[in-house]
Design an enzyme around this catalytic site. Structure first.
Site, PDB file in Angstrom:
ATOM      1  CG  ASP A 149      -2.149  -0.827   1.056  1.00 27.78           C
ATOM      2  OD1 ASP A 149      -2.496  -1.128  -0.098  1.00 27.78           O
ATOM      3  OD2 ASP A 149      -2.755  -1.203   2.071  1.00 27.78           O
ATOM      4  N   GLY A 296     -17.912  -3.427  12.677  1.00 26.21           N
ATOM      5  CA  GLY A 296     -19.216  -3.330  12.029  1.00 26.21           C
ATOM      6  C   GLY A 296     -19.244  -3.782  10.587  1.00 26.21           C
ATOM      7  CE1 TYR A 402     -10.248  -0.808  -0.410  1.00 28.26           C
ATOM      8  CE2 TYR A 402      -9.539   1.460  -0.666  1.00 28.26           C
ATOM      9  CZ  TYR A 402      -9.462   0.258  -0.009  1.00 28.26           C
ATOM     10  OH  TYR A 402      -8.605   0.115   1.050  1.00 28.26           O
TER      11      TYR A 402
END
Length: 470
Positions: A149, A296, A402
């Site tokens: 990254d 979450g 993404y």
């Protein structure tokens, strides 16, 4: 006629032709000097005439060289007016293809950058695709190891939307391994994060010039949205995260005018996690749907007012939109708390449509493959499970990645509302495929007044490449 006379005759004719040719050149030079002299350019042979039309459309640039005219049309915006961006989001019944760059397919033989994290943002006259390069090209030895990254070779660059990320049309924006960008109506603002993990710095550029910086305040991989920031009446807003990706971190909202920070506020979100927010303007506020990399599988929602007050919670809908996630039937939803107990996640988006919500997600529950967008009735305000529309963009046999949001400003669309649009990244190579590199292409969709049929606009590159076989 004897031989000597023939020689004399031929010689005389040749000499006459030479003299005639010299005279023609002399006359040509005299005429050229006289013509250019009358043009009043003081003997300068090259001149550029720039005519600016008050149409806020283009500059016509005419380069005159002797008797040759070259006309180049340069996109132009008068730069005198900030975009309003206080309009409401248009209601969308479906999403139609806007662009597809096919960068990896072209990159098997073309000079295409190795990229990740592409996103789209628009000015009053154009939309551009921004992307983080790896400082290398596809099918080249320097593409080895680009699954990483963060490196000193990563840069933010951009092309006109629909163009592949190629070396010939790409424009440098910033040195960055994390970024955001947006246009205020006058100039582009970019935020590029670079540097070591513990002391990263975000450099703000306005009109291509560095204007301000944000230093890491928590010392743990300062990062930003990887999608468009949001400008409203000249002020631009974006969200940054500093801290762990899998537990409590620190979050801030920044506000800038002409590339200089004029405000910031810390987001209090104990027990919740925010990063890689996908934001857009709506009714004079900034609405963001983000990624929770901690627990979450529902997405955090952040609504920012111009005075930097905010509301933070979770997308209420009773259907999860992060990946990995559990079964829809086992998910209850919450407007305030993380639900699902599935970490990591992937960047995603949603659009408020009154009390409804359009939300994108991978089709696979466990991997970044396939992509669909769902409209959930009352899903912005209630834990509703009622799907009233669904559209497939990439089928589950193909990789996605993404995704993020942006809007078409009214200056560009000609409408009286902001057109909701999204992009889907399609990651190829490592870690899922047997290559030495990781890169991506993208498909871009915009909201329309009609339902649009399901289809798969997948990447389509045939792997491995030649470099992977060496």
């Amino acid at each position: 006629m004897n031989p000597n006379q023939k020689i004399i005759t031929i010689g005389s004719i040749s000499l006459g032709l030479v003299v005639f040719n010299v005279l023609l050149h002399v006359v040509s030079i005299i005429v050229t000097v006289l013509v250019l002299g009358k043009g009043g350019n003081n003997g300068i042979c090259n001149e550029t005439v720039v005519r600016e039309y008050n149409e806020t459309v283009r500059i016509e640039k005419v380069t005159q060289w002797h008797n040759t005219n070259v006309v180049e049309y340069v996109p132009y915006w008068n730069g005198g007016t900030y975009m309003n961006n206080t309009e409401a989001i248009c209601d969308a019944k479906g999403f139609a293809p806007f662009s597809k760059d096919n960068g990896i397919r072209i990159g098997s033989r073309g000079h295409i950058f190795v990229i990740r994290e592409p996103f789209v943002s628009c000015s009053p006259i154009e939309c551009r695709t921004f992307f983080l390069t790896q400082g290398s090209l596809l099918n080249d030895k320097h593409s080895n190891g680009t699954v990483k990254d963060r490196s000193p070779f990563r840069t933010l660059m951009s092309v006109e939307v629909g163009q592949s990320p190629n070396v010939y049309q790409a424009r440098f924006e910033a040195v960055a391994w994390s970024a955001t960008a947006c246009h205020d109506g006058k100039k582009w603002m970019t935020v590029g994060v670079t540097g070591p993990d513990s002391k990263a710095v975000a450099v703000i550029h306005y009109g291509g010039v560095p204007t301000d910086v944000v230093n890491s305040w928590a010392g743990d991989i300062l990062r930003t949205q990887e999608s468009s920031c949001t400008c409203i009446q000249g002020d631009c807003y974006w969200v940054m995260t500093d801290g762990p990706a899998n537990r409590q971190a620190q979050y801030r909202i920044y506000k800038a005018n002409q590339g200089r920070i004029i405000g910031q506020t810390d987001i209090s979100f104990n027990g919740g996690h925010i990063e890689e927010c996908s934001c857009y303007p709506n009714d004079g506020k900034v609405e963001c749907v983000c990624r929770d990399g901690w627990t979450g599988t529902n997405r955090p929602v952040l609504v920012i007012s111009p005075d930097l007050s905010y509301r933070v919670g979770y997308l209420c809908a009773g259907i999860p939109s992060d990946t990995p996630r559990g079964e829809d039937t086992q998910f209850t939803g919450s407007c305030t708390s993380p639900m699902g107990n599935q970490g990591y996640g992937v960047k995603g988006f949603g659009f408020r449509q009154g009390t409804d919500v359009w939300m994108g997600r991978t089709i696979s529950r466990t991997s970044r493959s396939g992509f669909e967008i769902l409209r959930i009735k009352n899903g912005w305000t209630q834990t509703s499970k009622e799907q009233i529309r669904k559209q497939v963009v990439v089928d589950n046999l193909n990789w996605s990645g993404y995704s993020g949001s942006f809007t078409l400003p009214v200056e560009l669309s000609g409408k009286d509302c902001l057109v909701p649009c999204f992009w889907v990244e399609m990651i190829r190579g490592k870690p899922e495929e047997k290559t030495i590199w990781t890169s991506s292409s993208s498909i871009v969709m915009c909201g329309v007044d009609y339902e649009v049929a399901d289809w798969s606009w997948h990447d389509g590159a045939i792997l491995p490449f030649d470099i992977d076989k060496m």
